[in-house]
Motif scaffolding. Structure first.
Motif, PDB file in Angstrom:
ATOM      1  N   ALA A  37      43.851  42.329  17.345  1.00 22.38           N
ATOM      2  CA  ALA A  37      42.650  41.860  17.256  1.00 22.38           C
ATOM      3  C   ALA A  37      42.521  40.417  17.894  1.00 22.38           C
ATOM      4  N   ILE A  38      41.646  40.122  18.681  1.00 20.12           N
ATOM      5  CA  ILE A  38      41.660  38.706  19.440  1.00 20.12           C
ATOM      6  C   ILE A  38      40.892  37.846  18.542  1.00 20.12           C
ATOM      7  N   PHE A  39      41.614  36.472  18.482  1.00 22.72           N
ATOM      8  CA  PHE A  39      40.876  35.814  17.460  1.00 22.72           C
ATOM      9  C   PHE A  39      40.705  34.319  18.497  1.00 22.72           C
ATOM     10  N   GLN A  40      39.488  33.770  18.357  1.00 29.83           N
ATOM     11  CA  GLN A  40      39.351  32.550  19.107  1.00 29.83           C
ATOM     12  C   GLN A  40      40.120  31.352  18.369  1.00 29.83           C
ATOM     13  N   THR A  41      40.275  31.259  16.852  1.00 25.92           N
ATOM     14  CA  THR A  41      41.031  30.401  16.037  1.00 25.92           C
ATOM     15  C   THR A  41      41.625  31.219  15.112  1.00 25.92           C
ATOM     16  N   LEU A  42      43.090  31.180  15.217  1.00 23.83           N
ATOM     17  CA  LEU A  42      43.969  31.679  14.217  1.00 23.83           C
ATOM     18  C   LEU A  42      43.561  31.352  12.796  1.00 23.83           C
ATOM     19  N   PRO A  43      43.727  32.333  11.872  1.00 23.90           N
ATOM     20  CA  PRO A  43      43.271  31.684  10.506  1.00 23.90           C
ATOM     21  C   PRO A  43      44.519  30.789   9.905  1.00 23.90           C
ATOM     22  N   GLU A  44      44.164  30.432   8.976  1.00 29.07           N
ATOM     23  CA  GLU A  44      45.609  29.645   8.302  1.00 29.07           C
ATOM     24  C   GLU A  44      46.633  30.376   7.831  1.00 29.07           C
ATOM     25  N   THR A  45      45.945  31.575   7.073  1.00 23.27           N
ATOM     26  CA  THR A  45      47.130  32.541   6.819  1.00 23.27           C
ATOM     27  C   THR A  45      47.065  33.819   7.405  1.00 23.27           C
ATOM     28  N   HIS A  46      48.326  34.254   8.105  1.00 21.60           N
ATOM     29  CA  HIS A  46      48.335  35.712   8.616  1.00 21.60           C
ATOM     30  C   HIS A  46      49.595  36.293   8.587  1.00 21.60           C
ATOM     31  N   GLY A  83      39.919  39.520   4.190  1.00 17.87           N
ATOM     32  CA  GLY A  83      38.472  38.659   4.574  1.00 17.87           C
ATOM     33  C   GLY A  83      38.709  38.287   5.971  1.00 17.87           C
ATOM     34  N   LEU A  84      39.498  38.931   6.777  1.00 13.91           N
ATOM     35  CA  LEU A  84      39.481  38.336   8.341  1.00 13.91           C
ATOM     36  C   LEU A  84      38.667  39.069   9.322  1.00 13.91           C
ATOM     37  N   ILE A  85      38.227  40.179   8.907  1.00 15.31           N
ATOM     38  CA  ILE A  85      37.503  41.285   9.980  1.00 15.31           C
ATOM     39  C   ILE A  85      36.408  40.563  10.411  1.00 15.31           C
ATOM     40  N   GLY A  86      35.573  39.671   9.777  1.00 12.13           N
ATOM     41  CA  GLY A  86      34.476  38.892  10.420  1.00 12.13           C
ATOM     42  C   GLY A  86      35.016  38.036  11.563  1.00 12.13           C
ATOM     43  N   GLN A  87      36.023  37.490  11.424  1.00 10.92           N
ATOM     44  CA  GLN A  87      36.555  36.348  12.329  1.00 10.92           C
ATOM     45  C   GLN A  87      37.159  36.863  13.758  1.00 10.92           C
ATOM     46  N   ALA A  88      37.450  38.333  13.559  1.00  9.73           N
ATOM     47  CA  ALA A  88      38.247  38.968  14.552  1.00  9.73           C
ATOM     48  C   ALA A  88      37.209  39.239  15.709  1.00  9.73           C
ATOM     49  N   GLY A  89      37.724  38.953  17.028  1.00 10.81           N
ATOM     50  CA  GLY A  89      37.132  39.198  17.994  1.00 10.81           C
ATOM     51  C   GLY A  89      37.419  40.851  18.655  1.00 10.81           C
ATOM     52  N   PRO A  90      37.337  41.136  19.841  1.00 15.48           N
ATOM     53  CA  PRO A  90      37.295  42.539  20.160  1.00 15.48           C
ATOM     54  C   PRO A  90      38.951  42.886  19.865  1.00 15.48           C
ATOM     55  N   PHE A  91      38.987  44.068  19.799  1.00 17.39           N
ATOM     56  CA  PHE A  91      40.396  44.741  19.572  1.00 17.39           C
ATOM     57  C   PHE A  91      41.145  44.985  21.014  1.00 17.39           C
ATOM     58  N   ALA A  92      42.355  44.983  20.756  1.00 12.96           N
ATOM     59  CA  ALA A  92      43.093  44.990  22.316  1.00 12.96           C
ATOM     60  C   ALA A  92      44.481  46.079  21.875  1.00 12.96           C
ATOM     61  N   GLY A  93      44.870  46.553  22.981  1.00 20.56           N
ATOM     62  CA  GLY A  93      46.059  47.343  22.724  1.00 20.56           C
ATOM     63  C   GLY A  93      46.968  46.833  23.797  1.00 20.56           C
ATOM     64  N   ILE A  94      48.147  46.634  23.660  1.00 19.68           N
ATOM     65  CA  ILE A  94      49.274  46.054  24.817  1.00 19.68           C
ATOM     66  C   ILE A  94      50.313  47.129  24.939  1.00 19.68           C
ATOM     67  N   TYR A  95      50.556  47.425  26.128  1.00 16.73           N
ATOM     68  CA  TYR A  95      51.508  48.729  26.450  1.00 16.73           C
ATOM     69  C   TYR A  95      52.656  48.175  27.238  1.00 16.73           C
TER      70      TYR A  95
END
Length: 283
Positions: free
Chosen positions: A200-209, A170-182
């Motif tokens: 996935a970039i988050f403005q605020t991290l969910p409590e459980t991840h 249930g976290l997809i709605g909170q996710a910002g843009p996706f990113a890849g780090i190389y």
């Protein structure tokens, strides 16, 4: 079985199927075969896959096959007939029809266009058009991510797993843009040893991840190249960034890895309309 255990079990099924698809692109990827890989009834498997990934199974297989083929067209001299068979198309004709429907060009035209000199200017036309590089102040960004080891063009498998996990929790709605780090230079590190993260970039991290790695991209000055077009063209974008722009810019690169920000998704965007920001931190 507890709800969280049940979610984890379904996530593992999706991961197992993505791994099988990427490892068997020339093989049998029928609904029955993949239902067996997932250990689920064929009558329910497709609904589960589409609900957890946001993409029909057949569309995902076609996209992955053609994406991998597009990389080979630009990065190898292999014959088109050979590439066709490698990615599950029995004839060059069937491959050409599918490729043109997806990319708007026949494989030969795509190869010729991708190997032509690329104009780095703010224009919208052309399959491989790119914007100029701009220097920007970027804020610190926080990601939930999954690690990947192997060829960078296989990172799509890890992104697929990431999306399935975000959806199931249930976290997809909170996710910002996706990113890849190389982390590694593919010019000197063997493909199977390349390290990266899909996140996935988050403005605020969910409590459980649980199950994700938490990564922080530092704030600072970045050179940002906006790439518009198929992901297969990103290799050329990086070559321009490091081989032409950086040496003539008067700037120095910081001792941090590059990352890409994906502004749309290949699951619902035509290849020529994909937009990626390639971000290089400056010292």
């Amino acid at each position: 079985m507890r709800a969280d255990q049940n979610k984890a079990a379904y996530e593992k099924r999706i991961q197992r199927v993505f791994r099988y698809i990427f490892n068997n692109l020339d093989g049998d990827l029928s609904l029955d075969t993949l239902a067996d890989v997932a250990c689920m009834s064929r009558f329910h498997w497709h609904r589960v896959f589409q609900s957890m990934t946001g993409e029909p199974l057949a569309a995902a297989i076609r996209r992955i096959r053609l994406s991998r083929a597009s990389v080979d067209l630009l990065q190898t001299n292999d014959a088109i007939a050979e590439i066709s068979v490698r990615y599950g198309y029995p004839t060059a004709q069937s491959f050409t029809r599918a490729f043109k429907a997806e990319y708007g060009l026949a494989p030969g035209g795509f190869r010729d266009n991708g190997n032509a000199p690329i104009v780095f200017a703010p224009k919208d036309e052309g399959v491989f058009s790119m914007h100029q590089i701009h220097i920007k102040e970027m804020p610190e960004q926080t990601m939930l991510a999954l690690a990947n080891k192997g060829p960078y063009h296989d990172l799509g498998m890890t992104f697929g797993n990431l999306v399935a996990m975000l959806v199931s929790r249930g976290l997809i709605g909170q996710a910002g843009p996706f990113a890849g780090i190389y982390y590694d230079d593919p010019g000197i590190v063997p493909a199977e040893e390349l390290r990266s993260h899909a996140g996935a970039i988050f403005q605020t991290l969910p409590e459980t991840h649980d199950g994700f790695e938490t990564l922080r991209i530092p704030a600072g000055r970045f050179a940002v190249l906006r790439h518009k077009g198929p992901y297969a063209g990103l290799k050329v974008a990086y070559m321009y960034l490091f081989g032409e722009w950086l040496p003539s810019s008067g700037e120095e690169a910081a001792n941090t890895p590059c990352y890409d920000i994906f502004h749309n998704s290949p699951t619902n965007t035509a290849p020529e309309d994909l937009i990626v920001d390639v971000c290089l931190q400056l010292a």
